[in-house]
Design an enzyme around this catalytic site. Structure first.
Site, PDB file in Angstrom:
ATOM      1  CE  LYS A 260      41.285  33.231  35.269  1.00 45.59           C
ATOM      2  NZ  LYS A 260      41.987  34.527  35.585  1.00 45.59           N
ATOM      3  CG  ASP A 265      38.796  35.542  40.531  1.00 41.74           C
ATOM      4  OD1 ASP A 265      38.893  34.965  41.722  1.00 41.74           O
ATOM      5  OD2 ASP A 265      39.973  36.164  39.979  1.00 41.74           O
ATOM      6  CE  LYS A 272      39.331  38.998  41.549  1.00 41.06           C
ATOM      7  NZ  LYS A 272      40.696  39.620  40.926  1.00 41.06           N
ATOM      8  CG  ASP A 283      38.964  35.844  35.801  1.00 40.98           C
ATOM      9  OD1 ASP A 283      39.819  36.363  34.906  1.00 40.98           O
ATOM     10  OD2 ASP A 283      39.449  35.495  36.993  1.00 40.98           O
ATOM     11  CG  ASP A 342      42.783  37.384  43.191  1.00 35.98           C
ATOM     12  OD1 ASP A 342      41.589  37.129  42.524  1.00 35.98           O
ATOM     13  OD2 ASP A 342      42.619  38.801  43.273  1.00 35.98           O
ATOM     14  CD  GLU A 344      41.395  33.226  39.935  1.00 34.31           C
ATOM     15  OE1 GLU A 344      41.135  33.426  38.498  1.00 34.31           O
ATOM     16  OE2 GLU A 344      42.048  34.151  40.474  1.00 34.31           O
ATOM     17  NE  ARG A 346      49.069  32.885  38.910  1.00 35.78           N
ATOM     18  CZ  ARG A 346      49.740  33.754  38.792  1.00 35.78           C
ATOM     19  NH1 ARG A 346      51.097  34.026  39.388  1.00 35.78           N
ATOM     20  NH2 ARG A 346      49.147  35.121  38.545  1.00 35.78           N
TER      21      ARG A 346
END
Length: 499
Positions: A260, A265, A272, A283, A342, A344, A346
């Site tokens: 990933k 993010d 967030k 991230d 959020d 995201e 996956r």
């Protein structure tokens, strides 16, 4: 920092040097420690009596060098119980000695190891090397006295040629860990998806094959989930594909790793909180770990075929961003209802996993992701979560984890949770509430994996540390996963020499 290996008798000490030697619990001096104590007229033994140094792992005793020792300082480094000493203990010796004197002004650290085995002497050097990592690229006004002074680590051992030979693959590993740590440490205005792609493209110098797929190519492949995450950003999304063909049969099925790579993010429309958002530059820790792994496989010429796939995006809020309630169509054809933008990572992995298995037909596949905050609630900051659909493969990963000290804890993938991610309007949904949310995320990924052996490592607890996790794991980016997966391959997936 330079590393060199010399024979024990070649070391005489230097005025601006520190001499370090291991001591086991007791404390008990090794032969080289006893020789130092004798040269110093028993000063080290007297220092034991006047301190709380016991030789425990992680302890050090740092002294101004007594008369009789031609050096500035002498350091005894705790190695723990002699009957429990192993390669991780050897790394702690090197790292502990380095940390004891790194700001002291000495320029040379002489590690005197006596008759320590060659592989352990190499690990001592490796420990010092990875302990010396620091990310100071943007420090323009740092005073010299604030910088570490040690420039050379000299390892004195019984057989320096053999120790150097054992160190060479570890040097490749240290380079790769530093590469991964640098990627995670970079600010997002510098390391966005296309720049990440350019940096891994440079690994072709090591012999890797690197392809960079842009948005047009991913659109043709039907990667609606990955592209959906990135569509709110002004930065283009990238899929980086790194291939290493080191096996005797270059056409043999590879082992595959998927990372990933959300370079920043914000949470997207489901934005967030502001506090702590600066850390969302990290991230992409999963993609950094996969890039680091491919770096070391090429660097040490590993006898394996391996593939790394990095899904590189930014998750930003804008008039183009996906919204809660949208439905995306993944490369697999499965539709996904977006409950929360959020969740995201996956979505990125759904397409990257499917692409990887469809194109390369790997023998096994591991994904790494800073995927859920819930895994931190469950495990704290010492373990990453391991989810797997294959028990023998999970055991291989756990064994590599224990050997390298990058800790995994296996979590359930119980079929009873499957209903949590069923959508009323699409094939699946990307969020199912707070209870069991790390498990639900793993089960979501499992829907984009076929019958091959697969494991998901949720590295959210361990990719970035607010304080040091030990002498070889600094504050900040850890590079978690590089050495763990390198060990997995070395122990189970490389071609074996046949006599």
């Amino acid at each position: 920092m330079e590393i060199e290996f010399v024979s024990q008798g070649a070391v005489e000490g230097e005025p601006l040097s520190a001499i370090a030697a291991p001591a086991f619990e007791g404390p008990t001096l090794t032969g080289v420690g006893e020789a130092l104590d004798s040269s110093a007229g028993g000063a080290l033994s007297r220092a034991f009596a006047g301190s709380r140094f016991t030789g425990a792992k992680g302890q050090s005793l740092d002294l101004i060098a007594p008369a009789g020792l031609h050096a500035s300082r002498v350091v005894l480094v705790g190695a723990g119980p002699v009957d429990a000493f192993n390669v991780l203990g050897a790394e702690t010796i090197g790292a502990g000695a380095y940390h004891a004197v790194r700001m002291s002004g000495v320029q040379t650290l002489e590690l005197r190891l006596g008759d320590l085995a060659n592989d352990l002497a190499a690990r001592v050097a490796f420990g010092a090397r990875i302990a010396a990592y620091r990310f100071d690229r943007y420090m323009t006004r740092e005073k010299p006295e604030k910088k570490p002074s040690v420039a050379l680590v000299r390892v004195a051992c019984a057989d320096p040629i053999a120790a150097l030979s054992a160190y060479e693959p570890l040097a490749a590993l240290a380079d790769a860990i530093a590469f991964a740590r640098d990627l995670v440490s970079e600010p997002a205005n510098v390391l966005y998806p296309e720049e990440f792609g350019r940096r891994v493209k440079m690994l072709e110098e090591l012999g890797l094959e690197v392809e960079l797929l842009g948005e047009a190519q991913m659109s043709e492949l039907g990667m609606g989930a990955l592209l959906g995450v990135g569509q709110g950003s002004a930065r283009e999304s990238v899929l980086a594909v790194l291939t290493w063909k080191g096996a005797a049969d270059p056409d043999a099925a590879p082992i595959a790793f998927v990372g990933k790579g959300v370079c920043f993010d914000t949470g997207g429309i489901s934005i967030k909180p502001a506090e702590g958002m600066e850390e969302m530059k990290t991230d992409m820790g999963g993609a950094a770990a996969v890039a680091g792994l491919m770096h070391v496989l090429a660097g040490r010429r590993a006898k394996v075929n391996a593939v790394g796939v990095l899904g590189l995006v930014e998750n930003m809020p804008s008039g183009e961003a996906i919204r809660p309630g949208d439905v995306l169509t993944s490369m697999s054809g499965q539709t996904i209802e977006v409950i929360n933008t959020d969740a995201e990572g996956r979505l990125v992995l759904a397409d990257a996993l499917w692409y990887c298995q469809e194109r390369f037909k790997p023998r096994a596949m591991v994904d790494l992701a800073t995927l859920t905050g819930a895994i931190i609630v469950a495990l704290g900051h010492d373990f990453a979560g391991l989810f797997a659909n294959n028990d023998p493969f999970a055991e291989e990963l756990l064994a590599a984890s224990a050997a390298e000290g990058e800790l995994l804890w296996r979590m359930p993938l119980h079929a009873g949770y499957e209903k949590n991610i069923d959508s009323s309007i699409a094939d699946t949904k990307n969020l199912a509430g707070r209870p069991g949310s790390s498990i639900n995320a793993a089960l979501f990924l499992k829907r984009f994996v076929g019958e091959i052996a697969w494991a998901h490592l949720d590295i959210a607890p361990v990719a970035w540390r607010h304080r040091s996790a030990g002498p070889t794991r600094p504050e900040g980016a850890t590079g978690f996963g590089v050495r763990l997966l390198n060990r997995l391959i070395a122990d189970h997936y490389e071609d074996r020499d046949v006599a």
